[in-house]
Write an enzyme that holds these catalytic residues in place. Structure first.
Site, short mmCIF file in Angstrom:
data_model
loop_
_atom_site.label_atom_id
_atom_site.label_comp_id
_atom_site.label_asym_id
_atom_site.label_seq_id
_atom_site.Cartn_x
_atom_site.Cartn_y
_atom_site.Cartn_z
N TYR A 70 -13.45 0.66 18.54
CA TYR A 70 -12.28 1.36 18.48
C TYR A 70 -12.31 1.05 19.58
O TYR A 70 -12.43 2.01 20.69
CB TYR A 70 -12.62 2.35 17.65
CG TYR A 70 -13.53 2.02 15.95
CD1 TYR A 70 -14.58 1.77 15.76
CD2 TYR A 70 -12.28 2.75 15.13
CE1 TYR A 70 -15.00 1.53 14.03
CE2 TYR A 70 -13.44 2.61 13.77
CZ TYR A 70 -14.36 2.27 13.74
OH TYR A 70 -14.35 2.18 12.13
N PRO A 76 -8.48 5.96 7.45
CA PRO A 76 -9.64 4.75 7.57
C PRO A 76 -10.29 5.09 8.14
O PRO A 76 -11.46 4.17 9.02
CB PRO A 76 -8.82 4.60 7.16
CG PRO A 76 -7.37 4.42 7.40
CD PRO A 76 -7.21 5.79 6.98
N TYR A 92 -21.60 6.96 11.20
CA TYR A 92 -21.40 5.89 10.71
C TYR A 92 -22.30 5.02 9.93
O TYR A 92 -21.10 4.32 8.77
CB TYR A 92 -20.76 4.78 12.24
CG TYR A 92 -19.89 4.32 11.97
CD1 TYR A 92 -18.69 4.36 12.10
CD2 TYR A 92 -19.46 2.52 12.04
CE1 TYR A 92 -17.31 3.62 11.82
CE2 TYR A 92 -19.28 1.65 12.11
CZ TYR A 92 -17.61 1.96 11.84
OH TYR A 92 -17.00 1.12 11.62
P1 RFL Z 1 -9.01 2.58 -6.14
O1 RFL Z 1 -9.82 1.65 -5.49
O2 RFL Z 1 -7.81 2.78 -6.26
O3 RFL Z 1 -9.35 1.63 -7.77
C1 RFL Z 1 -9.03 3.14 -8.33
C2 RFL Z 1 -8.40 2.02 -9.92
O4 RFL Z 1 -8.53 2.45 -10.69
C3 RFL Z 1 -6.97 2.03 -11.74
N1 RFL Z 1 -5.68 3.08 -11.97
C4 RFL Z 1 -5.23 2.90 -13.13
N2 RFL Z 1 -5.61 2.65 -14.19
C5 RFL Z 1 -5.01 2.59 -15.95
N3 RFL Z 1 -4.65 3.26 -16.12
C6 RFL Z 1 -3.81 4.63 -14.66
N4 RFL Z 1 -2.78 5.28 -15.14
C7 RFL Z 1 -4.04 4.17 -13.74
N5 RFL Z 1 -3.75 4.65 -12.02
C8 RFL Z 1 -4.35 3.95 -11.22
C9 RFL Z 1 -5.70 1.09 -9.98
O5 RFL Z 1 -5.23 0.14 -10.63
C10 RFL Z 1 -7.07 0.97 -9.43
O6 RFL Z 1 -7.85 -0.15 -9.66
O7 RFL Z 1 -9.95 3.64 -6.34
P2 RFL Z 1 -11.63 3.93 -6.20
O8 RFL Z 1 -12.79 2.67 -7.37
O9 RFL Z 1 -12.23 5.18 -6.10
O10 RFL Z 1 -11.84 3.32 -4.32
C11 RFL Z 1 -11.66 3.74 -3.05
C12 RFL Z 1 -11.76 2.94 -2.33
O11 RFL Z 1 -10.49 1.46 -3.04
C13 RFL Z 1 -10.58 3.26 -0.80
O12 RFL Z 1 -11.68 5.05 -0.84
C14 RFL Z 1 -10.82 2.47 0.02
O13 RFL Z 1 -10.19 1.15 -0.18
C15 RFL Z 1 -9.94 3.23 1.39
N6 RFL Z 1 -10.69 2.63 1.94
C16 RFL Z 1 -11.81 1.94 2.91
N7 RFL Z 1 -12.77 2.79 2.63
C17 RFL Z 1 -13.75 2.67 3.06
O14 RFL Z 1 -15.08 2.60 2.80
N8 RFL Z 1 -14.31 1.72 4.59
C18 RFL Z 1 -13.20 0.72 5.02
O15 RFL Z 1 -13.38 0.03 5.67
C19 RFL Z 1 -11.62 1.58 4.44
N9 RFL Z 1 -10.79 1.16 4.64
C20 RFL Z 1 -8.93 1.73 3.27
C21 RFL Z 1 -9.89 0.58 4.47
C22 RFL Z 1 -8.24 2.15 2.52
C23 RFL Z 1 -7.10 1.32 2.94
N10 RFL Z 1 -5.97 1.61 2.15
C24 RFL Z 1 -5.45 0.09 1.96
C25 RFL Z 1 -5.49 2.80 1.44
C26 RFL Z 1 -8.51 0.07 4.57
C27 RFL Z 1 -7.36 0.96 4.28
C28 RFL Z 1 -6.17 -0.22 4.77
C1 PHB Z 2 -11.78 -2.91 8.24
O1 PHB Z 2 -12.64 -3.60 8.42
O2 PHB Z 2 -10.16 -3.18 7.08
C2 PHB Z 2 -11.87 -1.02 9.27
C3 PHB Z 2 -12.48 -1.73 9.00
C4 PHB Z 2 -13.12 -0.36 9.87
C5 PHB Z 2 -12.35 1.03 10.26
C6 PHB Z 2 -11.65 0.89 8.81
C7 PHB Z 2 -10.82 -0.36 8.14
O3 PHB Z 2 -12.62 1.71 10.38
#
Ligand code: RFL
Ligand code: PHB
Length: 391
Positions: free
Chosen positions: A201, A293, A385
């Site tokens: 980071y 994130p 973390y």
């Molecule tokens: P999701 O994964 O958004 O899944 C929700 C699902 O619901 C569907 N859906 C519907 N289905 C039926 N009818 C509808 N009307 C619907 N509306 C939506 C969607 O298609 C989808 O499949 O939520 P969930 O399960 O709560 O999971 C949460 C995680 O996905 C999210 O918190 C993480 O991705 C966040 N995040 C990170 N989290 C970590 O713990 N570690 C990380 O390193 C991390 N990095 C990130 C991230 C999120 C990112 N983005 C793009 C938001 C990095 C990024 C770039």
């Molecule tokens: C990732 O690998 O996508 C990533 C790692 C650490 C973070 C957020 C995203 O804090």
């Protein structure tokens, strides 16, 4: 159609909930608006807390994770041209993070559900939830143009931040708390061998940057940018130049460049609703809260919510007890707010905010110096973390 728990959304929350319920003999059906391939390829999170890893292994879906996941005992913070390592495992009695992409978690859970005869209905349209405060709530949807109704004992709204479950709760029943940040992250995936074995980071006067990875051949990198950043202004060469300008340290360390295979901008927001329940609708994961994130917590928080929910539903079906269901929201929110605080704090410490002056800059540097040199500071960071213990 009839089921015990109707689950909206096949993200990590919905899939893990269905898996945990199955292990407790409770039937569920998942309804997902996207196709299987789409959810199995969606590039998102990459960092699993120790508790998430343990849960996957204990419940029989951790085999590939144990083989392919990259366990990291430490994490680096870079500022003033130098990198500083925090030894998480040593400070937390052996807890660590594991780098394993979210879509791999999704693949493993989909496979386990289908192999056990679980039902996931993909590509549903026009989904809506009804009679939430009655003993038999319903989910209506269309599949291939045909209307269906699923009658349930409970509905789990696991449909993410933009889903329909949360907005189906009558106005005035839930309160929302929100902070939107004046910056975003430009993220890339690149075919380049990671030059650090652990995440870095970086705090820099040009803005925050993060070095992460997915595998021994793929690097994941992020740059602080503006919320409305135009990707066409960021050809690959400019991205690499900027990443190196922010990340290169005095000892010459920098990420290695390689072909960029994915590029995108992610907004930054903190968001929580209270309570996370209305009648027989239980909201979990991003449907109930969003973290920026910086702390890598969103996926992990989704998993810890559904663990609490699965236990509460088990108590209901085994002995008719309502108390754990009634405590669902309060129990989850205690953890949610601690994780919100950590994610907000990491974000505030590492990013440049519009209007910051020399005072803010020195305060951030002092904080980074503290958390990388004081044992108490390092321990607090490491504990959060690697993930607060699940209870
Ligand atoms: P999701 O994964 O958004 O899944 C929700 C699902 O619901 C569907 N859906 C519907 N289905 C039926 N009818 C509808 N009307 C619907 N509306 C939506 C969607 O298609 C989808 O499949 O939520 P969930 O399960 O709560 O999971 C949460 C995680 O996905 C999210 O918190 C993480 O991705 C966040 N995040 C990170 N989290 C970590 O713990 N570690 C990380 O390193 C991390 N990095 C990130 C991230 C999120 C990112 N983005 C793009 C938001 C990095 C990024 C770039
Ligand atoms: C990732 O690998 O996508 C990533 C790692 C650490 C973070 C957020 C995203 O804090």
């Amino acid at each position: 159609m009839r089921t015990q728990v109707g689950i909206v959304g096949a993200g990590p929350a919905g899939l893990m909930l269905s898996h945990l319920l199955h292990l407790r003999g409770i039937e569920s059906i998942i309804l997902e608006c996207r196709g299987r391939q789409y959810i199995e390829e969606r590039v998102r999170a990459g960092v699993l807390e120790q508790g998430t890893v343990d849960l996957m292994i204990e419940t029989g879906v951790g085999e590939r994770l144990q083989r392919e996941g990259l366990r990291h005992d430490g994490v680096w913070f870079s500022f003033g041209g130098r990198r500083h390592r925090i030894n998480m495992a040593e400070l937390t009695g052996g807890r660590a993070i594991t780098v394993y992409a979210q879509h791999e978690v999704v693949k493993d859970l989909v496979q386990a559900r289908l192999a056990a005869g679980g039902q996931i209905v993909f590509e549903v349209d026009d989904l809506s939830v009804h009679d939430l405060d009655s003993p038999l709530p319903k989910i209506r949807y269309r599949k291939d143009g045909v209307a269906h109704e699923l009658v349930c004992d409970f509905i789990a709204g696991c449909d993410g931040f933009h889903g329909v479950s949360r907005s189906s709760v009558p106005a005035g029943v839930i309160a929302a708390y929100e902070r939107v940040y004046p910056f975003a992250w430009l993220g890339i995936l690149a075919e380049a061998a990671p030059t650090s074995e652990e995440l870095v980071y970086t705090y820099h006067q040009r803005g925050f940057a993060l070095f992460s990875m997915r595998s021994p051949g793929v690097t994941r990198l992020y740059l602080q940018c503006t919320p409305d950043e135009d990707l066409s202004a960021w050809p690959d060469d400019r991205v690499w130049e900027e990443l190196c300008a922010r990340m290169r340290t005095e000892d010459g360390w920098a990420p290695a460049a390689g072909p960029v295979i994915q590029k995108g901008v992610t907004g930054m927001r903190s968001f929580v609703i209270e309570p996370m329940q209305f009648g027989r609708l239980f909201l979990a994961g991003d449907a109930a809260h969003i973290v920026p994130p910086t702390g890598a917590k969103g996926l992990n928080l989704a998993i810890s919510d559904v663990r609490v929910l699965a236990r509460a539903l088990e108590a209901f079906y085994q002995s008719g007890r309502h108390d754990l269901l009634d405590q669902y929201s309060t129990k989850c929110l205690r953890r949610v707010w601690k994780v919100q605080r950590f994610s907000w704090w990491m974000t505030s410490m590492l990013h440049l905010f519009p209007g910051d002056d020399g005072f803010d800059h020195r305060r951030q540097l002092a904080e980074l110096d503290y958390i990388t040199s004081s044992r108490a500071g390092m321990a607090a960071l490491a504990e959060n973390y690697a993930g607060l213990p699940l209870d």
